[in-house]
Design a protein around this motif. Structure first.
Motif, PDB file in Angstrom:
ATOM      1  N   PHE A 181       3.632   0.771   2.738  1.00  0.00           N
ATOM      2  CA  PHE A 181       3.386  -0.252   3.749  1.00  0.00           C
ATOM      3  C   PHE A 181       3.218  -1.614   3.088  1.00  0.00           C
ATOM      4  O   PHE A 181       2.540  -1.740   2.071  1.00  0.00           O
ATOM      5  CB  PHE A 181       2.097   0.051   4.526  1.00  0.00           C
ATOM      6  N   PHE A 232      -8.922   5.197  10.181  1.00  0.00           N
ATOM      7  CA  PHE A 232      -9.283   4.850   8.812  1.00  0.00           C
ATOM      8  C   PHE A 232     -10.282   3.703   8.795  1.00  0.00           C
ATOM      9  O   PHE A 232     -10.052   2.663   9.411  1.00  0.00           O
ATOM     10  CB  PHE A 232      -8.044   4.424   8.009  1.00  0.00           C
ATOM     11  N   GLN A 253       0.832   5.568   0.997  1.00  0.00           N
ATOM     12  CA  GLN A 253       0.142   6.694   1.632  1.00  0.00           C
ATOM     13  C   GLN A 253       0.936   7.960   1.375  1.00  0.00           C
ATOM     14  O   GLN A 253       1.991   8.173   1.995  1.00  0.00           O
ATOM     15  CB  GLN A 253      -0.036   6.463   3.132  1.00  0.00           C
ATOM     16  N   PHE A 259      -0.174  -4.780   9.243  1.00  0.00           N
ATOM     17  CA  PHE A 259       0.691  -3.853   8.515  1.00  0.00           C
ATOM     18  C   PHE A 259       2.066  -3.720   9.148  1.00  0.00           C
ATOM     19  O   PHE A 259       2.201  -3.733  10.379  1.00  0.00           O
ATOM     20  CB  PHE A 259       0.042  -2.466   8.450  1.00  0.00           C
ATOM     21  N   GLY A 311     -10.940   4.706   3.431  1.00  0.00           N
ATOM     22  CA  GLY A 311     -11.454   6.056   3.406  1.00  0.00           C
ATOM     23  C   GLY A 311     -10.318   7.044   3.613  1.00  0.00           C
ATOM     24  O   GLY A 311      -9.171   6.659   3.826  1.00  0.00           O
ATOM     25  N   LYS A 312     -10.658   8.319   3.545  1.00  0.00           N
ATOM     26  CA  LYS A 312      -9.639   9.361   3.632  1.00  0.00           C
ATOM     27  C   LYS A 312      -9.150   9.592   5.052  1.00  0.00           C
ATOM     28  O   LYS A 312      -8.178  10.324   5.251  1.00  0.00           O
ATOM     29  CB  LYS A 312     -10.180  10.667   3.051  1.00  0.00           C
ATOM     30  N   PRO A 323       5.605  -1.297   9.656  1.00  0.00           N
ATOM     31  CA  PRO A 323       5.752   0.097  10.092  1.00  0.00           C
ATOM     32  C   PRO A 323       5.918   1.082   8.950  1.00  0.00           C
ATOM     33  O   PRO A 323       5.807   2.282   9.148  1.00  0.00           O
ATOM     34  CB  PRO A 323       7.008   0.053  10.970  1.00  0.00           C
ATOM     35  N   PHE A 361      -4.309   1.065  -1.982  1.00  0.00           N
ATOM     36  CA  PHE A 361      -3.876  -0.275  -2.350  1.00  0.00           C
ATOM     37  C   PHE A 361      -3.052  -0.233  -3.639  1.00  0.00           C
ATOM     38  O   PHE A 361      -3.420   0.427  -4.606  1.00  0.00           O
ATOM     39  CB  PHE A 361      -5.106  -1.164  -2.540  1.00  0.00           C
ATOM     40  N   GLN A 370      -2.673  12.052   3.025  1.00  0.00           N
ATOM     41  CA  GLN A 370      -3.769  11.477   2.243  1.00  0.00           C
ATOM     42  C   GLN A 370      -4.106  10.069   2.723  1.00  0.00           C
ATOM     43  O   GLN A 370      -3.524   9.573   3.680  1.00  0.00           O
ATOM     44  CB  GLN A 370      -3.395  11.474   0.754  1.00  0.00           C
ATOM     45  N   LYS A 371      -5.060   9.454   2.063  1.00  0.00           N
ATOM     46  CA  LYS A 371      -5.501   8.134   2.498  1.00  0.00           C
ATOM     47  C   LYS A 371      -4.531   7.051   2.041  1.00  0.00           C
ATOM     48  O   LYS A 371      -3.680   7.265   1.166  1.00  0.00           O
ATOM     49  CB  LYS A 371      -6.892   7.832   1.982  1.00  0.00           C
ATOM     50  N   VAL A 372      -4.675   5.902   2.637  1.00  0.00           N
ATOM     51  CA  VAL A 372      -3.881   4.740   2.262  1.00  0.00           C
ATOM     52  C   VAL A 372      -4.483   4.137   0.991  1.00  0.00           C
ATOM     53  O   VAL A 372      -5.696   3.945   0.896  1.00  0.00           O
ATOM     54  CB  VAL A 372      -3.888   3.703   3.400  1.00  0.00           C
ATOM     55  N   GLY A 416       2.733   2.981  11.799  1.00  0.00           N
ATOM     56  CA  GLY A 416       1.959   2.228  10.823  1.00  0.00           C
ATOM     57  C   GLY A 416       0.509   2.094  11.237  1.00  0.00           C
ATOM     58  O   GLY A 416       0.034   2.759  12.157  1.00  0.00           O
ATOM     59  N   TYR A 470       0.845  -1.181   0.000  1.00  0.00           N
ATOM     60  CA  TYR A 470       0.000   0.000   0.000  1.00  0.00           C
ATOM     61  C   TYR A 470       0.885   1.237   0.000  1.00  0.00           C
ATOM     62  O   TYR A 470       2.047   1.199   0.402  1.00  0.00           O
ATOM     63  CB  TYR A 470      -0.887   0.035   1.255  1.00  0.00           C
ATOM     64  N   LEU A 475      -7.422  -3.898   0.493  1.00  0.00           N
ATOM     65  CA  LEU A 475      -8.321  -3.044   1.251  1.00  0.00           C
ATOM     66  C   LEU A 475      -8.505  -1.714   0.532  1.00  0.00           C
ATOM     67  O   LEU A 475      -7.548  -1.150  -0.008  1.00  0.00           O
ATOM     68  CB  LEU A 475      -7.749  -2.781   2.649  1.00  0.00           C
TER      69      LEU A 475
END
Lengths: 114, 115
Positions: free
Chosen positions: A91, B90, A37, A105, B106-107, A107, A45, A41-43, B43, A35, B103
């Motif tokens: 990640f 999240f 990030q 996940f 969301g933001k 680190p 895929f 912002q969001k994570v 993380g 993933y 997965l």
């Protein structure tokens, strides 16, 4: 608590250079995930990897990206020619136990492209 | 394909007050639902998950969430927050293909606990 380790913790590179990010996931699992990030912002895929093959990938995972399992334990994400917009936290994740759905996940590796 | 909406980017709450962080999702297939927490410079840690069965799920650190299929929601709640709960939260979904699905997040909602 099982661990997923990632190296390096921070990687600084020049634009156009290749980087390899490494992950040592929980042992004896067939599924691995990467993933990204971007700061603030969001994570997102990137890719899932099952039994040494890509299972699913997102639109972000273009030809600049590749994943490998070079040996029985390490799992790598390679970016062939980095761009400024590749700067992000990366990640890796694996299922918590064999057959489970939830992902555990690591680190993360902070990649900075200059 | 799935998508996740977290309506609140930031939620300030006083210490020991209750909190609810909202999450709505959309999907054409059955989904699994998760909440993750991210403390500064760390993380992602799994708080709780909904896979099947009881729609009220309890997680770590006193958090719970309720799956509402008709409203396609999975809101996170805690009856009394602590300063240490300050973090980014999240909501995430995955399809029901076992481990094959990544997965979708969301933001995020930044929970700010005020003393």
């Amino acid at each position: 608590e099982p661990e997923v380790t990632q190296t390096p913790s921070h990687q600084v590179t020049q634009m156009g250079q290749e980087v390899i990010l490494r992950c040592v996931p929980i042992s004896n699992h067939l599924y691995f995930y990467w993933y990204r990030q971007i700061l603030g912002q969001k994570v997102e895929f990137l890719v899932s990897f099952y039994n040494n093959e890509i299972s699913e990938k997102s639109e972000i995972f273009d030809d600049q990206f590749s994943v490998e399992r070079p040996d029985g334990s390490n799992f790598t994400l390679k970016i062939r020619s980095t761009k400024l917009e590749d700067s992000a936290m990366y990640f890796c994740a694996t299922p918590k136990t064999s057959g489970s759905i939830e992902q555990f996940f690591g680190p993360g590796t902070r990649l900075t492209v200059l | 394909a799935q998508s996740v909406t977290q309506l609140d980017s930031q939620v300030p709450v006083f210490e020991e007050a209750p909190v609810e962080l909202r999450c709505n999702y959309s999907s054409s297939v059955s989904v699994y639902l998760f909440w993750y927490v991210q403390y500064p410079n760390q993380g992602l840690q799994l708080l709780l998950k909904y896979l099947s069965g009881s729609t009220l799920v309890k997680g770590i650190n006193g958090f719970e969430a309720e799956f509402n299929k008709s409203q396609t929601s999975f809101h996170l709640r805690k009856p009394s927050v602590h300063i240490s709960d300050t973090a980014e939260y999240f909501c995430a979904v995955s399809g029901n293909r076992g481990g094959a699905d990544g997965l979708t997040f969301g933001k995020g909602t930044h929970l700010i606990i005020q003393p």
